[in-house]
Design an enzyme around this catalytic site. Structure first.
Site, PDB file in Angstrom:
ATOM      1  N   CYS A  10      -7.448  75.974  50.982  1.00 18.38           N
ATOM      2  CA  CYS A  10      -6.779  74.781  51.461  1.00 18.38           C
ATOM      3  C   CYS A  10      -5.274  75.025  51.520  1.00 18.38           C
ATOM      4  CB  CYS A  10      -7.085  73.611  50.537  1.00 18.38           C
ATOM      5  SG  CYS A  10      -6.408  73.890  48.896  1.00 18.38           S
ATOM      6  N   CYS A  24      -3.090  75.436  48.403  1.00 15.12           N
ATOM      7  CA  CYS A  24      -3.015  76.677  47.635  1.00 15.12           C
ATOM      8  C   CYS A  24      -1.700  77.418  47.913  1.00 15.12           C
ATOM      9  CB  CYS A  24      -4.176  77.594  47.989  1.00 15.12           C
ATOM     10  SG  CYS A  24      -5.778  76.849  47.689  1.00 15.12           S
ATOM     11  N   ASP A  84     -32.925  78.443  53.672  1.00 19.94           N
ATOM     12  CA  ASP A  84     -33.105  79.095  52.393  1.00 19.94           C
ATOM     13  C   ASP A  84     -33.112  77.965  51.363  1.00 19.94           C
ATOM     14  OD1 ASP A  84     -32.969  81.041  50.322  1.00 19.94           O
ATOM     15  OD2 ASP A  84     -30.852  80.573  50.134  1.00 19.94           O
ATOM     16  N   ASP A 116     -27.498  81.072  52.180  1.00 19.36           N
ATOM     17  CA  ASP A 116     -26.226  81.344  51.510  1.00 19.36           C
ATOM     18  C   ASP A 116     -26.184  82.676  50.775  1.00 19.36           C
ATOM     19  OD1 ASP A 116     -27.999  80.586  49.468  1.00 19.36           O
ATOM     20  OD2 ASP A 116     -26.304  80.114  48.179  1.00 19.36           O
ATOM     21  N   ASP A 165     -29.936  86.568  52.091  1.00 17.80           N
ATOM     22  CA  ASP A 165     -30.120  85.920  53.387  1.00 17.80           C
ATOM     23  C   ASP A 165     -29.303  86.580  54.483  1.00 17.80           C
ATOM     24  OD1 ASP A 165     -31.780  83.827  52.435  1.00 17.80           O
ATOM     25  OD2 ASP A 165     -30.012  82.887  51.576  1.00 17.80           O
TER      26      ASP A 165
END
Lengths: 747, 50
Positions: free
Chosen positions: A48, A51, A457, A638, A642
């Site tokens: 973001c 930061c 998933d 994720d 995967d």
């Protein structure tokens, strides 16, 4: 306040610095001629804008720091400091202390031609824009002069000034097109840039000839305006792709950089991964990812393998346990004997599967390119026909015939086509970003629009990816508080979940001891209270439960209390699945977790087709079966396991907390903690495909009117300029409808 | 029409000035981080206690 010693994080001696979120940067520090030092770093979890001041503030507070700048677009940090005033480890420590993980890199080694391409394109765009503005100024005067009283001398002057501006501008700003056209021609292919280059060069050349002969009509304005419009489209396109590329580069840089190796004489040394070989001993601190495949030689801990296998429950690890690169070590220091590194690891195997899968997907041809395959030859044929036709049958000289051919090339030139797709994509990407979806590949939107099957998933995708206590209501509040106060001393995910749910409780008066892989113990009123697994609390293994993970609290003299945990589905998972089914899409669940866990989630969310214990290769096999049946599959996942499936699927999405490698493979990254942005992505995907097709229709419709006029020799520079701008503005406005469109109510 | 003799050069000069300014901004890295630049204006320069 009672003095509390938290459970020791390590079983044997662990120096302070292995805790930090960075590897040894000394190899990457560059010393400038004036003695100051520079370092470039990738900041892994920079998400973001907030930061930026956090990182820059933390570093600039230190003495001797000359410059510190965060690049939010590329997630990188540049540092410049005086080495005599501050140690590099202090600089990096300050940033790591804010919770950021850092990886140093060598900007020279990173063949980042992408940034240079963007700059070169912007420079060309600026020059073309300047030239287009000024030449148009002169051209408008000439056009109004043709119907009023402008003398031929003034007109010639204006033509000469236009030539003076346009010719250098074309030579400079046209290069991206000329180069691409040359490459295509050398490969005996035609691309869109061939007619573009031809039109620009012929238009400028013929206009120069006309100017020399003091003719009435010159096309300098058309040539530079064409370049200007097309460069805008090209720049938008490059920017959308550049974001995806820099994410991929960062991932490469973040791949395990080094490891602490235990030498024969018992010393620790940081070695780059390339120099680590089988048989060496590597130390993995709690909270670190395991850099190699190996077997545990010393230490007990808990392992989070969710990214590797999709299993949500942490596994206990003891000497002899096999361990894979990418696994997260949770509770205590481990000494690992290396069995494979680099290319031999499970991680590398996954990357290979992924690359193979990606090559299949590269066969997808973007709509715009399919269009170009028909369009480019058609344009050439039309222009050639007009030239030869007028020369042979129209009784014109080669100059006039060529001017007509130039007019045909200019009006057919794909301004509208070149803008149609990038403009829609930029509008779509912007709208999705506001809706919480990061678009990683530009043509992903096109593919998403055609999807008919969605495969999810489980862990971390349909579920939150962390456990939550499920049976707190059945447990006495005093027991809850006792357990939570002990759990506060541990970093184990189940302990943390307990603390989070029970809320703040007092800190225990006595020391809490942690036994890695087993649990916690504390002396209360002279007796030992234990919190941990079955074995640790002396519970017989008969009362077993397959699906849930559990913690037991054993207070001497009382029956042990059981805390059950479950990885709960995301709040909007059921709604999202229902929404997808309503739209007629088939929904499936493919999980790497155990069968019962997969079955339970599938039932809870109303998914009819499900399968558990699927390895990465199994997932790809399922995708291939579906693809062979003509289905177009959207894969949502994720984990590391995967990633190959994400790369193999027709389109793919992953949540923002996913493994980096999965995010890189995915076309879309869903921000926030829900799945509902997926629905928004599908809506926008369908809408943008419709808009792209509409824009093609607009562009073709305009050509259907303009081309016959041009071939008949009726198009003057004024008409060409008007038609070109009008069609470009029309497609851009049509594209902008996408961002203006009222966002439909969330599902 | 003599006025054109200096008006055109002036117009071109001003245009070139704008072009040069843009190219300078590009070269000095002001277009490197468009996402970050959009937010930097909102940060206070003075260090605030956290």
């Amino acid at each position: 306040m009672a003095e509390v010693t938290l459970a020791r994080r390590d079983a044997f001696d662990l120096p302070e610095d292995s805790w930090r979120g960075f590897s040894d940067p000394s190899a990457y520090i560059r010393v400038r001629a004036d003695g100051t030092a520079e370092l470039d770093l990738v900041v892994e979890n920079l998400h973001c804008p907030g930061c930026i001041p956090k990182i820059e503030g933390a570093v600039k507070r230190l003495p001797g720091v000359l410059h510190a700048r965060v690049n939010l677009s590329t997630k990188r940090l540049h540092l410049h400091w005086r080495p005599d005033a501050v140690e590099p480890s202090a600089l990096l420590g300050a940033v790591a202390g804010q919770g950021f993980r850092l990886a140093p890199y060598d900007p020279g080694a990173l063949a980042s031609s992408g940034a240079d391409d963007t700059k070169a394109l912007l420079r060309a765009l600026a020059v073309a824009g300047f030239a287009a503005g000024n030449v148009m100024l002169l051209s408008v005067s000439v056009w109004s002069g043709l119907v009023s009283d402008m003398g031929p001398a003034t007109r010639d002057l204006f033509h000469w000034v236009s030539a003076l501006i346009a010719l250098p501008a074309v030579a400079f700003a046209g290069q991206p097109f000329f180069r691409s056209a040359l490459t295509a021609l050398r490969g005996h292919r035609l691309n869109m840039d061939v007619p573009i280059s031809l039109a620009v060069i012929l238009a400028s050349g013929m206009s120069l000839v006309e100017t020399l002969a003091s003719g009435d009509y010159v096309y300098f304005d058309a040539a530079v305006m064409l370049l200007f419009f097309l460069l805008i489209g090209r720049y938008l396109d490059l920017r959308t792709r550049g974001q995806a590329r820099s994410a991929a580069e960062n991932l490469m840089l973040l791949r395990a950089q080094g490891a602490s190796v235990l030498t024969a004489d018992g010393e620790r040394r940081a070695l780059p991964i390339a120099e680590i070989g089988p048989g060496m001993r590597v130390l993995v601190a709690a909270g670190e990812r395991v850099p190699v495949d190996g077997r545990i030689a010393r230490g007990r801990s808990d392992l989070d393998t969710s990214l590797v296998t999709g299993e949500s429950v942490p596994r206990a690890a003891a000497p002899g346990t096999e361990i894979f690169a990418g696994t997260l070590n949770l509770t205590s220091l481990l000494e690992v004997e290396v069995t494979a590194v680099g290319e031999g690891t499970l991680l590398a195997e996954i990357v290979r599967l992924m690359e193979a899968a990606e090559q299949c997907r590269a066969r997808y041809v973007r709509l715009a390119d399919r269009m170009a395959r028909i369009y480019a030859p058609a344009v050439h044929i039309l222009a050639a026909v007009s030239f030869l036709g007028w020369l042979a049958f129209g009784g014109l000289g080669w100059q006039e015939a060529l001017l007509i051919a130039v007019a045909v090339l200019i009006v057919t030139c794909p301004c509208a086509l070149g803008l149609a797709v990038p403009a829609v994509q930029v509008a779509a990407v912007g709208r999705l970003l506001r809706g919480g979806v990061l678009v990683k590949s530009a043509d992903g939107l096109e593919r998403l629009a055609q999807v008919d099957t969605v495969i999810f998933d489980k862990t971390g995708t349909l579920t939150q990816g962390w456990p939550e206590p499920t049976n707190l209501t059945e447990i006495a509040v005093a027991d809850q508080r006792l357990a939570a106060s002990m759990a506060a001393a541990s970093r184990h995910p189940l302990s943390r979940a307990l603390c989070r749910t029970v809320g703040p409780v007092g800190i225990p008066e006595t020391e809490v001891r942690e036994e890695p892989g087993l649990g916690l113990a504390m002396i209360l009123d002279g007796r030992e209270v234990r919190l941990g697994n079955r074995e640790w609390c002396g519970v017989p293994t008969s009362q077993s439960s397959a699906v849930e993970s559990e913690l037991w609290l054993a207070v001497p003299g009382r029956a042990p209390v059981r805390f059950a945990f479950r990885d709960a589905p995301r709040a909007d998972a059921a709604r999202t699945v229902a929404w997808l089914k309503d739209r007629g899409l088939a929904v499936e669940l493919l999980s790497g977790d155990r069968e019962p866990a997969a079955r339970e989630i599938a039932r809870a969310l109303g998914i009819d087709r499900w399968a558990g214990e699927r390895r990465p290769a199994d997932k790809i096999a399922r995708l291939e079966v579906l693809a062979a049946d003509g289905h177009k599959v959207l894969m949502v996942g994720d984990g590391l396991n995967d990633a190959p499936a994400l790369a193999a699927a027709f389109a793919s999405a992953s949540p923002a907390e996913a493994a980096d490698i999965s995010q890189t493979a995915a076309d879309f990254v869903i921000q926030g903690d829900g799945l509902s942005p997926l629905a928004e992505a599908m809506r926008v995907g369908v809408a943008s495909r419709r808009l792209i097709l509409q824009n093609f229709a607009l562009a073709l419709g305009y050509n259907a009117i303009a081309v016959p006029l041009a071939m008949a020799g009726l198009v003057t520079p004024l008409i060409a300029a008007l038609a070109m701008s009008a069609s470009s503005i029309a497609v851009t406005l049509n594209a902008l409808r996408l961002s203006l469109a009222r966002r439909e109510a969330r599902l | 029409m003599n006025v054109l003799g200096y008006l055109i050069p002036i117009a071109l000069f001003l245009g070139l000035l704008g072009l040069a300014a843009f190219l300078w901004a590009l070269k000095s890295g002001q277009f490197d981080d468009l996402d970050g630049a959009a937010h930097r204006i909102l940060f206070d320069d003075d260090e605030s206690p956290e």
